[in-house]
Each structure stands twice: as structure tokens, then as C-alpha cells.
Design a protein around this motif. Structure first.
Motif, PDB file in Angstrom:
ATOM      1  N   LEU A 132     149.679  75.466 120.415  1.00 32.11           N
ATOM      2  CA  LEU A 132     151.016  76.037 120.207  1.00 32.11           C
ATOM      3  C   LEU A 132     151.105  77.435 120.793  1.00 32.11           C
ATOM      4  N   TYR A 133     150.142  78.304 120.419  1.00 31.15           N
ATOM      5  CA  TYR A 133     150.285  79.693 120.902  1.00 31.15           C
ATOM      6  C   TYR A 133     149.811  79.857 122.337  1.00 31.15           C
ATOM      7  N   GLN A 134     149.025  78.907 122.827  1.00 31.77           N
ATOM      8  CA  GLN A 134     148.662  78.943 124.255  1.00 31.77           C
ATOM      9  C   GLN A 134     149.754  78.290 125.100  1.00 31.77           C
ATOM     10  N   LYS A 135     150.717  77.681 124.411  1.00 35.00           N
ATOM     11  CA  LYS A 135     151.810  76.951 125.063  1.00 35.00           C
ATOM     12  C   LYS A 135     151.278  75.812 125.953  1.00 35.00           C
ATOM     13  N   LYS A 136     150.188  75.189 125.499  1.00 33.00           N
ATOM     14  CA  LYS A 136     149.666  74.024 126.221  1.00 33.00           C
ATOM     15  C   LYS A 136     150.148  72.738 125.577  1.00 33.00           C
ATOM     16  N   SER A 137     150.673  72.859 124.359  1.00 38.19           N
ATOM     17  CA  SER A 137     151.136  71.683 123.635  1.00 38.19           C
ATOM     18  C   SER A 137     152.325  72.089 122.759  1.00 38.19           C
ATOM     19  N   ALA A 138     153.285  71.199 122.645  1.00 36.37           N
ATOM     20  CA  ALA A 138     154.444  71.489 121.802  1.00 36.37           C
ATOM     21  C   ALA A 138     154.124  71.251 120.330  1.00 36.37           C
ATOM     22  N   THR A 157     146.015  75.150 115.701  1.00 38.14           N
ATOM     23  CA  THR A 157     147.268  75.706 116.238  1.00 38.14           C
ATOM     24  C   THR A 157     147.145  76.252 117.666  1.00 38.14           C
ATOM     25  N   ASP A 162     144.379  86.308 117.210  1.00 36.69           N
ATOM     26  CA  ASP A 162     144.846  84.930 117.028  1.00 36.69           C
ATOM     27  C   ASP A 162     144.312  84.279 115.748  1.00 36.69           C
ATOM     28  N   ASN A 165     147.304  82.826 114.015  1.00 37.75           N
ATOM     29  CA  ASN A 165     148.452  82.578 114.898  1.00 37.75           C
ATOM     30  C   ASN A 165     149.064  81.199 114.618  1.00 37.75           C
ATOM     31  N   GLN A 166     150.369  81.188 114.382  1.00 38.38           N
ATOM     32  CA  GLN A 166     151.144  79.957 114.113  1.00 38.38           C
ATOM     33  C   GLN A 166     150.829  79.309 112.752  1.00 38.38           C
TER      34      GLN A 166
END
Ligand code: ZN
Ligand code: ZN
Length: 282
Positions: free
Chosen positions: A205-211, A202, A241, A244-245
Motif C-alpha cells: 500500500l505505502y510503496q504503491k505496488k498494490s492497491a 501493508t 514505516d 505505515n497504513q
């Protein structure tokens, strides 16, 4: 109640000492926790453990396991670079191994080319090693994963399609391209034959590097078809983390059709049912 088998800490590039992760896992009432610092590499590198620290890491984990309130396991996230490093080099010392591809070939000056460093560094190798040919680049990346599972199979294959973080706004390729899907499917087939577990990671996702998770949903559908066991990991580099997600991703996995998550518990990898709140222990 969750588990996580891909976590880093201050021995490598993670924040906080191992005990901080155990404390957080206890607070979260986690079923199992695996510690998997980046294995030492035989060349200078900013994010992996120093070779001289490996024994201290293993000894500390051996001692912590005796008193840990959570079911604790010793691992490393190990690179696969043919002839340089592989999960085979460390497996005797560990409860399980995570095998991940971070390096694909070398720049003309000998620098090892990382696929998950900065985008500028990615573009440098993409040009100098692969003449800006995205198909050759991705083919080599997935070929290395296939070579790893065939010759030095890890227990868990780490962040399978992480190279997609470099495909900013879909500028380099489309995941619906037939050649890309074939390359990925060929890799999943090789993993199916190897018996390795695939992690659903995940971190992007939480690093906002990938959708999407590593690997993404369409790949997960194929993994389910091939009946490959999956485990849920966050690749945590901070105790906060650890899960996380996980809830959203568990819902996604249920929607795709996965009935179980494969968890190392009481010394064995076992399938457990789960829902959006965690693993269900009967
Ligand atoms: Zn990694
Ligand atoms: Zn990692």
C-alpha cells in the motif's frame, strides 16, 4: 499503541540500524517490536544478510533486549526453497520466524527467479520457466507456501499473495478466476491446518505496488472463516514505516469482522482487541 513483527534494518536491505527502529517504536509507544532481517541465503543476493553477519545480528539483539524500552523480539524473514533454506534452519536461534516465498524455481542458467524483483525479471522467468503460463506460475508459487507450512512451518506466513504486484493492470490474470481462488483457498486451508499466523502486510500500500494489503480483502474474508489468527505488519525497511497504513488497515480488518490481532507480548502470542488507533490492552 501498535506492534509490528516484520521489520528490516541495515543488516539486510533496510535503512537504519536496529536501535533506530527501537527508538521510533518507543516514540510511537508500541507494545511490541520484532526485528526480522532477511535471513542469509547460500547464494549471492543483494537484499539479504551476509552469512558472516548472522552472529553479530543475534548478539546485538540479545544485548538490545536487555535494555530495550519496548518489548523486543528476535526474528528473521526466512525464505523457503526446498532443499536450500527453510524456517527450520534458524528457528532455534529466534523468538519466532517469518516464512516468505520470494523465489520460485531457477532460470535455465541456474539464476534463482524472484517474484518480487523488477517486472522485467519476472517476465523473464515467466517465459523461460513457465512458458508464459500464468496458471502454472501461480500454482507453483502457492504450492511452495503449502510445502513450507507442511514441512517447515514458520510462526508467521509473510506477504501471502505478494506475487500479485506483477499483475500490472490485471494483464496476467484476474483474482476472480475460479482456478486462482481455489489455489489461494487450498493454501489458506493448509495454513489453517499448520497453526501458523498470517500477517496482514501493508508494504504494498505505502510503496504503491498494490492497491490492497498482502493478502487482499477477499482472501482475508476466507482467513476469518477459517479462524486463522492474523497479525498486522508493515514489512518496514525504514523506521518511519513502522506503522505505515496501520490505521486504515485496522479499519478494513474490523469491517471484515476480525475481532482481534495476534501479538507477541510478554513472551506469548496472544489475541488483543484493537481499533483504528491500535491494540487495546486491558
Ligand atoms: Zn519478503
Ligand atoms: Zn520483509
Amino acid at each position: 499503541m501498535w506492534s509490528n513483527f516484520h521489520t528490516h534494518n541495515a543488516y539486510c536491505d533496510g535503512k537504519g540500524v536496529i536501535q533506530d527502529y527501537i527508538r521510533k517504536a518507543e516514540e510511537l509507544e508500541m507494545l511490541s517490536l520484532g526485528i526480522s532481517s532477511h535471513a542469509p541465503l547460500p547464494f549471492a543476493n543483494k537484499w539479504c544478510m551476509k552469512p558472516a553477519d548472522l552472529n553479530a545480528y543475534l548478539n546485538e539483539l540479545r544485548d538490545l533486549k536487555k535494555k530495550s524500552p519496548v518489548d523486543l523480539y528476535t526474528s528473521l524473514e526466512i525464505d523457503f526453497i526446498p532443499g536450500v533454506i527453510s524456517p527450520n534452519d534458524f528457528r532455534d536461534k529466534l523468538d519466532y520466524t517469518v516464512g516468505s516465498i520470494h523465489f520460485v524455481e531457477q532460470l535455465p542458467d541456474g539464476t534463482r527467479w524472484e517474484i518480487d524483483g523488477t517486472h522485467a525479471f519476472f517476465l523473464e522467468g515467466y517465459e523461460k520457466i513457465f512458458n508464459n503460463n500464468i496458471r502454472d506460475t501461480l500454482t507453483r508459487y502457492y504450492e511452495l507456501t503449502r510445502e513450507m507450512v507442511a514441512t517447515a512451518c514458520p510462526t508467521v506466513v509473510g506477504h501471502l499473495d505478494k506475487i500479485k504486484i506483477q499483475n500490472v493492470d490485471g494483464k496476467l490474470f484476474s483474482e476472480s478466476d475460479a482456478w486462482y481462488q481455489q489455489e489461494v483457498k487450498k493454501t489458506i486451508d493448509a495454513i489453517a491446518a499448520s497453526g501458523a499466523i498470517i500477517e496482514v502486510n501493508t508494504r504494498g500500500l505505502y510503496q504503491k505496488k498494490s492497491a490492497t494489503t498482502y493478502p487482499g480483502p477477499w482472501i482475508l474474508e476466507y482467513i476469518l472463516q477459517k479462524a486463522i489468527p492474523v497479525t498486522l505488519s508493515s514489512d518496514a525497511h525504514h523506521p518511519d514505516d513502522l506503522v505505515n497504513q496501520f490505521s486504515d488497515t485496522a479499519m478494513l480488518l474490523q469491517k471484515i469482522g476480525f475481532k482481534t490481532l495476534t501479538i507477541l507480548h510478554e513472551g506469548h502470542w496472544q489475541p488483543f482487541p484493537y481499533n483504528e488507533h491500535g491494540i487495546i490492552v486491558r
